[in-house]
Design a protein around this motif. Structure first.
Motif, PDB file in Angstrom:
ATOM      1  N   PRO A  47       9.209 -17.797   7.309  1.00 45.18           N
ATOM      2  CA  PRO A  47      10.436 -18.426   7.802  1.00 45.18           C
ATOM      3  C   PRO A  47      10.371 -18.546   9.323  1.00 45.18           C
ATOM      4  CG  PRO A  47      10.862 -16.162   7.178  1.00 45.18           C
ATOM      5  CD  PRO A  47       9.455 -16.440   6.767  1.00 45.18           C
ATOM      6  N   ALA A  48      10.545 -19.738   9.846  1.00 42.21           N
ATOM      7  CA  ALA A  48      10.374 -19.981  11.279  1.00 42.21           C
ATOM      8  C   ALA A  48      11.337 -19.155  12.125  1.00 42.21           C
ATOM      9  CB  ALA A  48      10.543 -21.467  11.585  1.00 42.21           C
TER      10      ALA A  48
ATOM     11  N   GLN B  70      16.069 -23.480   9.181  1.00 38.83           N
ATOM     12  CA  GLN B  70      15.763 -24.356   8.051  1.00 38.83           C
ATOM     13  C   GLN B  70      14.284 -24.741   7.993  1.00 38.83           C
ATOM     14  OE1 GLN B  70      18.450 -27.645   8.629  1.00 38.83           O
ATOM     15  NE2 GLN B  70      20.266 -26.473   8.079  1.00 38.83           N
ATOM     16  N   ALA B  71      13.504 -24.202   8.905  1.00 39.38           N
ATOM     17  CA  ALA B  71      12.085 -24.572   8.996  1.00 39.38           C
ATOM     18  C   ALA B  71      11.197 -23.438   8.501  1.00 39.38           C
ATOM     19  CB  ALA B  71      11.726 -24.925  10.444  1.00 39.38           C
ATOM     20  N   SER B  72       9.931 -23.760   8.238  1.00 41.60           N
ATOM     21  CA  SER B  72       8.952 -22.762   7.819  1.00 41.60           C
ATOM     22  C   SER B  72       7.624 -23.036   8.508  1.00 41.60           C
ATOM     23  CB  SER B  72       8.767 -22.781   6.297  1.00 41.60           C
ATOM     24  OG  SER B  72       8.343 -24.067   5.860  1.00 41.60           O
ATOM     25  N   VAL B  73       6.864 -21.974   8.704  1.00 38.07           N
ATOM     26  CA  VAL B  73       5.536 -22.085   9.297  1.00 38.07           C
ATOM     27  C   VAL B  73       4.508 -21.764   8.221  1.00 38.07           C
ATOM     28  CG1 VAL B  73       3.962 -21.256  11.074  1.00 38.07           C
ATOM     29  CG2 VAL B  73       6.426 -21.420  11.560  1.00 38.07           C
TER      30      VAL B  73
ATOM     31  N   LYS C 103       0.952 -24.959  10.790  1.00 40.37           N
ATOM     32  CA  LYS C 103       1.864 -26.083  10.994  1.00 40.37           C
ATOM     33  C   LYS C 103       3.290 -25.625  10.742  1.00 40.37           C
ATOM     34  CE  LYS C 103       1.311 -27.767   6.220  1.00 40.37           C
ATOM     35  NZ  LYS C 103       0.835 -28.892   5.378  1.00 40.37           N
ATOM     36  N   ILE C 104       4.204 -26.308  11.385  1.00 37.18           N
ATOM     37  CA  ILE C 104       5.621 -26.060  11.153  1.00 37.18           C
ATOM     38  C   ILE C 104       6.192 -27.250  10.404  1.00 37.18           C
ATOM     39  CG2 ILE C 104       6.273 -26.984  13.427  1.00 37.18           C
ATOM     40  CD1 ILE C 104       8.626 -24.934  13.325  1.00 37.18           C
TER      41      ILE C 104
END
Length: 220
Positions: free
Chosen positions: A68-69, A109-112, A147-148
């Motif tokens: 989780p970013a 709301q982003a992920s790496v 990457k994200i």
């Protein structure tokens, strides 16, 4: 399905690791890959170990860890053990400018996605032709990508904020090999260059950026 893992936290009184049971979500990705999703609840300044030293992973060459970013600024480290490799991933390594430039809401709301794999196929054949004269491969060629994914868009990370350490499959058997050095393939110059750091006795290779990596040894 889920796999058993251990979360290890440092105590101010006791420096030894303290194990606690928890779960990772693992899914298959093709015939030779797995995807490991780390939930936010685990990334609380902890040492997290995932043990995949099992027969069903003997031929697995590609591992993707999804973080989780919003939690990659934590002092957490993910340790992955599998039959063909071991990976030490400080989550701060991917707290790069691409991640930090997002708003807090966007990060939530982003992920790496971090992928380590033994590279194969035509591209590896081409890379082997670029080896410097007098050097031979002492490990497989590894490819590290990061990457994200935010708002349905993907963006590659160009550098790591901290080094990621891979325990390689190093060739000790060939006694003709000497002076082993970690090399990175520089796509802009189309050459292999010494980079990162390699420790022969532990076979640990420290990567400071995504891309193709290999340990080369000078031939006699």
């Amino acid at each position: 399905w889920t796999a058993s893992a251990r979360t290890l936290k440092r105590s101010s009184r006791e420096p030894e690791d303290i194990p606690a049971a928890t779960d990772f979500t693992i899914t298959r990705s093709g015939s030779a890959g797995v995807v490991i999703t780390v939930p936010p609840t685990l990334l609380k300044d902890s040492r997290i170990r995932l043990d995949l030293m099992k027969p069903e992973y003997e031929n697995t060459r590609t591992f993707t860890i999804i973080l989780p970013a919003a939690e990659v600024d934590r002092r957490s480290t993910v340790y992955l053990s599998a039959p063909r490799l071991k990976l030490e991933l400080p989550v701060r390594a991917v707290n790069s400018v691409e991640v930090r430039s997002l708003s807090r809401r966007e990060r939530e709301q982003a992920s790496v996605h971090v992928t380590i794999e033994e590279a194969r196929g035509p591209e590896v054949v081409a890379l082997l032709k670029r080896l410097p004269s007098g050097w031979a491969t002492a490990t497989p060629i590894y490819r590290l990508t990061a990457k994200i994914i935010s708002g349905g868009q993907e963006k590659e990370l160009t550098w790591l904020a901290e080094r990621i350490t891979l325990t390689t499959k190093f060739d000790f058997a060939n006694l003709a090999l000497q002076q082993s050095t970690l090399h990175y393939y520089d796509p802009t110059r189309d050459i292999w260059i010494p980079a990162g750091f390699f420790t022969t006795w532990s076979t640990d290779a420290a990567f400071d950026r995504p891309g193709y990596w290999v340990v080369l040894s000078q031939t006699v």
